[in-house]
Scaffold this active site. Structure first.
Site, PDB file in Angstrom:
ATOM      1  N   ASP A 105      -2.685   0.682   6.985  1.00  0.00           N
ATOM      2  CA  ASP A 105      -1.916   0.521   5.746  1.00  0.00           C
ATOM      3  C   ASP A 105      -1.445  -0.926   5.582  1.00  0.00           C
ATOM      4  O   ASP A 105      -1.369  -1.431   4.455  1.00  0.00           O
ATOM      5  CB  ASP A 105      -0.715   1.473   5.737  1.00  0.00           C
ATOM      6  CG  ASP A 105      -1.132   2.892   6.047  1.00  0.00           C
ATOM      7  OD1 ASP A 105      -1.299   3.677   5.109  1.00  0.00           O
ATOM      8  OD2 ASP A 105      -1.312   3.212   7.238  1.00  0.00           O
ATOM      9  N   ASP A 109       0.886  -1.166   0.000  1.00  0.00           N
ATOM     10  CA  ASP A 109       0.000   0.000   0.000  1.00  0.00           C
ATOM     11  C   ASP A 109       0.920   1.210   0.000  1.00  0.00           C
ATOM     12  O   ASP A 109       1.513   1.543   1.030  1.00  0.00           O
ATOM     13  CB  ASP A 109      -0.908  -0.003   1.233  1.00  0.00           C
ATOM     14  CG  ASP A 109      -1.853   1.187   1.249  1.00  0.00           C
ATOM     15  OD1 ASP A 109      -2.274   1.637   0.167  1.00  0.00           O
ATOM     16  OD2 ASP A 109      -2.167   1.669   2.349  1.00  0.00           O
ATOM     17  N   GLU A 121      -1.099  -1.145  -5.038  1.00  0.00           N
ATOM     18  CA  GLU A 121      -2.286  -0.386  -5.389  1.00  0.00           C
ATOM     19  C   GLU A 121      -1.975   0.605  -6.496  1.00  0.00           C
ATOM     20  O   GLU A 121      -0.968   1.300  -6.456  1.00  0.00           O
ATOM     21  CB  GLU A 121      -2.821   0.363  -4.161  1.00  0.00           C
ATOM     22  CG  GLU A 121      -4.144   1.047  -4.422  1.00  0.00           C
ATOM     23  CD  GLU A 121      -4.725   1.673  -3.175  1.00  0.00           C
ATOM     24  OE1 GLU A 121      -5.679   1.101  -2.622  1.00  0.00           O
ATOM     25  OE2 GLU A 121      -4.224   2.729  -2.766  1.00  0.00           O
TER      26      GLU A 121
END
Length: 162
Positions: free
Chosen positions: A143, A10, A70
């Protein structure tokens, strides 16, 4: 059947969430998760260096077969978008140096893969991540939970041809 080791990332520059999972095509097994942290008062190039060094350590320690990250999307703050993109770049560099394939997923893809609903709330994604991994608690920081969800998404997407 052979396990595949997935590193989920992330991206960020204050906090980079990471999650390492083993996946056998049916079951996910958490190996490690956490976050790379950088201090706000640190010059930005030094933050990138710290992120890169910590991600290099994660690659060397866990030797993932693939990395899922991501896909970035920003609509408002261009400065933040550029800084996050640079931090994301140093994580992708670690994979590229090792010839580890990198796959990108949108938040919608991750939500759909983990919960079955593309508009799921963050809490729903975190709870399903906890359940899918058989964890007693939702991973912290958020996260890290997001990174694990990204890794799960990748596991649901890949094909096993062995």
């Amino acid at each position: 059947m052979r396990n595949i080791r997935i590193l989920g990332i992330d991206p960020g520059y204050a906090i980079v969430g990471f999650g390492v999972l083993d996946y056998d095509g049916v079951k996910f097994t958490p190996v490690e998760y956490g976050a790379v942290l950088t201090e706000a008062d640190t010059p930005f190039p030094d933050r990138l260096k710290a992120i890169h060094e910590d991600i290099e350590f994660i690659f060397d320690k866990f030797r993932p077969d693939c990395m899922a990250v991501e896909r970035l999307y920003f609509t408002t703050n261009q400065k933040t978008a550029i800084d996050v993109a640079q931090a994301r770049g140093v994580t992708v560099l670690s994979a590229a140096k090792r010839n580890v394939p990198v796959s990108e997923y949108t938040p919608l893809q991750v939500k759909l893969s983990v919960t079955g609903y593309g508009k799921a709330e963050k809490k729903q994604v975190m709870e399903m991540t906890r359940q899918l991994l058989g964890l007693a608690q939702i991973p912290k920081p958020d996260d890290a939970a997001d990174a694990l969800a990204i890794a799960i998404c990748h596991g649901h997407t890949i094909r096993f041809d062995f």
